[in-house]
Design an enzyme around this catalytic site. Structure first.
Site, PDB file in Angstrom:
ATOM      1  N   ASP A 121       0.861  -1.188   0.000  1.00 22.94           N
ATOM      2  CA  ASP A 121       0.000   0.000   0.000  1.00 22.94           C
ATOM      3  C   ASP A 121       0.896   1.236   0.000  1.00 22.94           C
ATOM      4  O   ASP A 121       0.713   2.174   0.782  1.00 22.94           O
ATOM      5  CB  ASP A 121      -0.920  -0.014   1.221  1.00 22.94           C
ATOM      6  N   ASP A 152       2.730   2.100   8.327  1.00 25.46           N
ATOM      7  CA  ASP A 152       1.505   1.355   8.028  1.00 25.46           C
ATOM      8  C   ASP A 152       1.734   0.171   7.097  1.00 25.46           C
ATOM      9  O   ASP A 152       1.424   0.215   5.901  1.00 25.46           O
ATOM     10  CB  ASP A 152       0.435   2.286   7.444  1.00 25.46           C
TER      11      ASP A 152
END
Length: 330
Positions: A201, A218
């Site tokens: 991502d 993240d």
């Protein structure tokens, strides 16, 4: 009766869970911008604040979350720039609290990198080359892979089977996505690529730039997949601009890891799969009160009309020659 998985996650519960890890909270708690999980900045007495991340229940298993953390630990040991979860007094990074799994992180400030700066893009390429050199050393055992089946066909089936699309647009969506997936299947089958552990991502919002260096955050979506998945989201602008960015990105990348140019054929397929996956993600999460507040335009005929138009443009893009290096051929 409240049934949403986060309905019982009160500020008091968040503070109690953190204090159970040996910290003394000072009562300050601020919810941060996160939808899939719940993320808070929590004040700690006589110390800098911490970031607490409460994973969405039933999305990942404990083994999958621990595998994410082990990957981050490998990267940290290699001095790769990642904000990794903190190790608790029990030696663990993933903690359980009444049905929730949560982790704690140091707070790290910064801003998104500037994509028009080719020197910055080259530095990002170096970081990603190092990331993939580490990621290629072993496979994930528990975390899934990016596939046409999961991101594309699974998304399509969910949306069609759960009446998420306005009835006037169902046939258009069904026909278009059938054609798209046939094309994407063909591209994946004919394009040599190897799966390795990825961030998966890797958009600019998950990169913090400070003091002339990038720090990645993240890893919640880390998966197995082709290397180009971590590269294409860093490209923007028209084709010439993207070609220049690609050249800078790969110049830095290949200082640490070889890139197979044939994977450039996958970029538009991966972009299309991400678009389909995102629409299905919103639909799957619509019962979460945070989603209608944050995405009020979703679930409207206008949204689906625009989504179908964007997918039509992607079907055209899937027929075009892929991006390539300056002056080179794949």
């Amino acid at each position: 009766m409240a049934t949403h998985p986060y309905s019982t996650l009160s500020p008091e519960r968040v503070l109690d869970a953190i204090e159970a890890q040996g910290y003394r909270c000072d009562g300050r708690i601020n919810a941060l911008n996160s939808y899939e999980n719940r993320v808070f900045q929590v004040g700690i007495e006589d110390e800098p604040p911490l970031i607490a991340k409460f994973y969405r229940p039933e999305r990942w298993s404990l083994a999958q979350i621990e595998e994410e953390h082990l990957f981050c630990a490998e990267l940290t040991a290699a001095e790769w720039p990642v904000v990794a979860p903190l190790i608790g007094p029990n030696g663990l990074t993933a903690h359980e609290d009444n049905g929730f799994i949560f982790s704690l992180f140091t707070r790290f400030g910064g801003h998104a990198p500037e994509p028009s700066n080719l020197d910055t893009i080259e530095l990002l390429g170096r970081s990603l080359g190092r990331l993939h050199a580490i990621g290629a050393q072993r496979d994930f055992k528990y975390r899934p892979a990016i596939t046409v089946e999961s991101y594309g066909r699974g998304s399509r089936e969910f949306l069609l089977n759960n009446q998420c699309i306005p009835s006037s647009l169902v046939d258009s969506y069904a026909t278009l996505t059938r054609d798209i997936l046939e094309r994407v299947d063909s591209i994946f089958e004919s394009t040599p690529h190897e799966a390795l552990r990825l961030h998966a991502d890797c958009h600019l919002g998950n990169i913090l730039w400070r003091d002339d260096r990038a720090v990645f955050v993240d890893f919640d979506d880390c998966r197995m997949g082709p290397a180009v998945q971590d590269l294409w989201m860093l490209l923007s602008g028209d084709r010439l601009e993207q070609t220049q960015q690609l050249e800078a990105l790969l110049e830095g990348y290949e200082m640490f890891y070889d890139f197979d140019d044939r994977e450039l054929e996958l970029i538009e397929s991966l972009r299309t799969l991400r678009m389909m996956h995102h629409a299905a993600w919103l639909a799957r999460r619509w019962s979460d009160p945070a989603f209608p507040r944050a995405f009020p335009w979703f679930n409207t005929e206008r949204y689906w009309g625009e989504h179908i138009l964007e997918l039509r443009e992607q079907l055209s893009a899937l027929q075009e020659p892929p991006l390539e290096r300056m002056g080179g051929n794949i």
